[in-house]
Design an enzyme around this catalytic site. Structure first.
Site, short mmCIF file in Angstrom:
data_model
loop_
_atom_site.label_atom_id
_atom_site.label_comp_id
_atom_site.label_asym_id
_atom_site.label_seq_id
_atom_site.Cartn_x
_atom_site.Cartn_y
_atom_site.Cartn_z
N CYS A 2 -21.55 121.76 105.85
CA CYS A 2 -20.72 122.91 106.20
C CYS A 2 -21.29 124.15 105.54
CB CYS A 2 -19.28 122.69 105.72
SG CYS A 2 -18.54 121.15 106.32
N ASN A 81 -19.04 121.58 100.89
CA ASN A 81 -20.22 121.33 101.71
C ASN A 81 -20.95 120.13 101.13
OD1 ASN A 81 -22.67 121.50 103.16
ND2 ASN A 81 -23.52 122.99 101.73
#
Length: 615
Positions: A2, A81
């Site tokens: 991400c 992430n």
């Protein structure tokens, strides 16, 4: 994977201009959309804003971020992430403590683990990650980065505002953060680039959370905490036991990293590292009745123009084909034309926010864009050379004993076209050597080590802390630019910790580099591939590519508005462009020689244009 970003300011109430700050958060995740095109969300609170661009790999229907949870009177939020490979192992203790989970995502487990175990909970995680946690109860923003530095996380402070993001470009969405460069920026680019000093974001005032660190922003300021470094231990295992341990660690790591709710593929270069990963991944897929997708990379007409040299003795393609005979996969051969490679030089700067490893970055960027048409997750063989001692500077005395970074100790080539004023002002050789000495001061050593053993440990530490960081940064930014998650099994911290302490004679038996890894995985590969001489990532030797670089560099020289011109000596540059290019004498690593020096300054010019930078 991400893209994460956000900001924090204890002197502001963001609700006073709520629509304005929400718009900034949206701009931040739009800037990082290539990292996560599947979903985007924001969360604005009185003193903090969090923004998330999601690439859905695990728990595709839930796991939405930013995520907020309240347990035992404590409220925390996260943007994350990465991938945690042992997150299910943390569940029982958390559930027993009363935490209830509404998703199957590792995001929720990270957040609850922080709330339960405290700040140092990160020591329990096995994975690749960069995440920010807002602790509303304690009024703290915490940024965490994985041990190897696989996932990036940048930050800056402007006035009382703290701003962070997966890539520098996200920081520049904040109204008070403008990209600029200073003397240190140029020293980083010209003296140690395309590597970077750990924590240095190159842009003025921009920093990066260092690998194995977490960073706290709170009302009394900023605090940086080291939670992991390479340990120094006496290695007592026999060679047979060492082989057995490495064999287990490599297999266990690949098995863990195959976990995904979408299909996983591998890069297959024909070298032993990617072949080992591919063999194990293919076995895992076969157990599930599936066939692994694999991808190999080469350049158009490389069979015609390839030039063997000490660093790159032979082509990869024959070994890719031999591996495909040995290991059943669904394979795709990818080729990059010279035109596509040249065009991707500019895109590579956009992807990285900095000049990089020129056509090495550009070609990987192109190949990742092609792989992403088929798969969202890939496993790579990256990092084995840094950990197991595969590079020639681990064993060639003239390279190993250089008084400087062994992959870039001689500044002469990289400074050959710079102006005399720039050379005097920046003192690039001194800057590079200072960073080298600074890193050596942190190398752990055992009592009683011989000078040679101590130097081997120095080289291993330098490679993991510098050269490996450059390659991990390249892999993340080139893959995520096309929304492709790249996992790096050899960078598992258990492998790094164990192998760092294995004596050199076990890693280099009978004069063969990485013999320990070869012996540990001997059952996985055909013999001729298992004992193949080390060969690096492929590059083009096509003269047409070099001519494109020369033409572009002359265009830059002839354009008075080219921002890179103040760095260059025109007569030196013209002489360099007219001379035959050294292909087998790299000025950085094993692949960056004469043509890549031209490409590097083309990328510097592009970088300065994109961000309106001036000297």
């Amino acid at each position: 994977m991400c893209g994460i970003s956000g900001f924090c300011d204890f002197s502001l109430n963001y609700y006073d201009k709520k629509t304005f700050w929400e718009t900034i958060l949206v701009q931040m995740h739009e800037t990082l959309k290539h990292r996560g095109p599947d979903q985007a969300m924001i969360d604005l609170q009185p003193h903090v804003g969090l923004s998330h661009a999601r690439l859905s790999i695990r728990d595709l229907k839930s796991g939405i971020q930013p995520m907020t949870r309240t347990f035992h009177g404590k409220t925390c939020s996260i943007v994350y992430n990465g991938e945690i490979y042992n997150h299910r192992e943390l569940l029982p203790e958390l559930q027993a403590a009363g935490y209830r989970f509404t998703t199957t995502s590792d995001t929720e487990i990270i957040l609850c683990a922080y709330m339960h175990f405290g700040k140092n909970f990160v020591e329990k995680l096995n994975g690749i990650f960069a995440f920010a946690i807002w602790d509303d109860t304690n009024r703290e923003l915490l940024l965490y980065r994985d041990r190897a530095g696989t996932k990036p996380l940048f930050y800056t402070q402007t006035g009382s505002s703290f701003v962070f993001g997966s890539e520098p470009k996200a920081l520049f969405c904040h109204p008070d953060v403008t990209p600029s460069i200073d003397k240190n920026s140029l020293q980083e680019i010209l003296a140690v680039g395309p590597a970077r000093t750990s924590g240095n974001g190159v842009f003025t005032g921009v920093k990066e959370v260092m690998p194995g660190h977490y960073h706290i922003f709170c009302p009394d300021g900023q605090h940086d905490i080291l939670y992991w470094d390479l340990p120094c231990r006496e290695h007592k295992d026999s060679y047979a036991k060492t082989v057995q341990t490495v064999s287990f660690l490599v297999r266990d790591t690949v098995e863990r990293q195959m976990v995904s709710d979408v299909p996983v593929c591998t890069f297959l270069s024909g070298g032993i590292d990617s072949s080992i990963v591919t063999a194990l991944a293919a076995l895992h897929m076969q157990k599930e009745g599936k066939i692994l997708n694999t991808f190999s990379f080469d350049f158009s007409e490389n069979e015609k123009y390839f030039k063997s040299n000490a660093f790159q003795p032979e082509r990869d393609l024959p070994y890719v084909n031999r591996m495909l005979q040995y290991c059943k996969t669904s394979h795709t051969y990818l080729e990059c034309s010279q035109e596509a490679l040249f065009a991707a030089l500019s895109d590579a700067v956009t992807a990285k926010d900095l000049p990089g490893m020129t056509d090495v970055d550009a070609s990987l960027l192109y190949f990742c864009s092609e792989v992403a048409k088929h798969n969202k997750v890939t496993l790579t063989g990256e990092c084995a050379d840094e950990i197991f001692g595969g590079y020639p500077w681990f064993y060639r005395p003239e390279l190993m004993n250089r008084d400087g970074f062994p992959w870039s100790a001689d500044p002469a080539a990289r400074t050959s076209i710079l102006s005399d004023d720039v050379l005097r002002t920046l003192d690039l050789a001194e800057y590079s050597h200072a960073r080298y000495e600074e890193t050596l001061s942190h190398v752990p050593h055992l009592d009683g080590e011989s000078p040679e053993e101590a130097r081997r440990r120095d080289i291993g530490y330098l490679n993991i802390k510098w050269f490996m960081q450059t390659l991990l940064d390249r892999m993340d930014r080139t893959s995520m630019y096309s929304s492709l998650e790249a996992r790096v099994p050899f960078a598992d911290h258990r492998i790094m910790e164990y192998v760092f302490n294995v004596p050199w004679q076990m890693k280099y038996r009978n004069g063969v580099e990485k013999s320990l890894l070869r012996d540990a995985c001997a059952d996985l590969l055909p013999r001729e591939l298992l004992w193949r001489k080390k060969s690096p990532y492929p590059k083009t030797y096509h003269p047409a590519y070099e001519q494109m670089l020369i033409r572009r560099m002359r265009e830059i020289l002839n354009d008075p508005n080219s921002p890179v011109l103040p760095l260059l000596d025109r007569s030196k540059t013209e002489a360099f462009l007219a001379a035959p290019k050294e292909l087998g004498k790299p000025w950085f690593g094993q692949l960056m020689a004469g043509p890549q020096l031209i490409a590097y300054f083309i990328q510097i010019n592009t970088w300065m244009q994109i961000y309106h930078l001036s000297i």
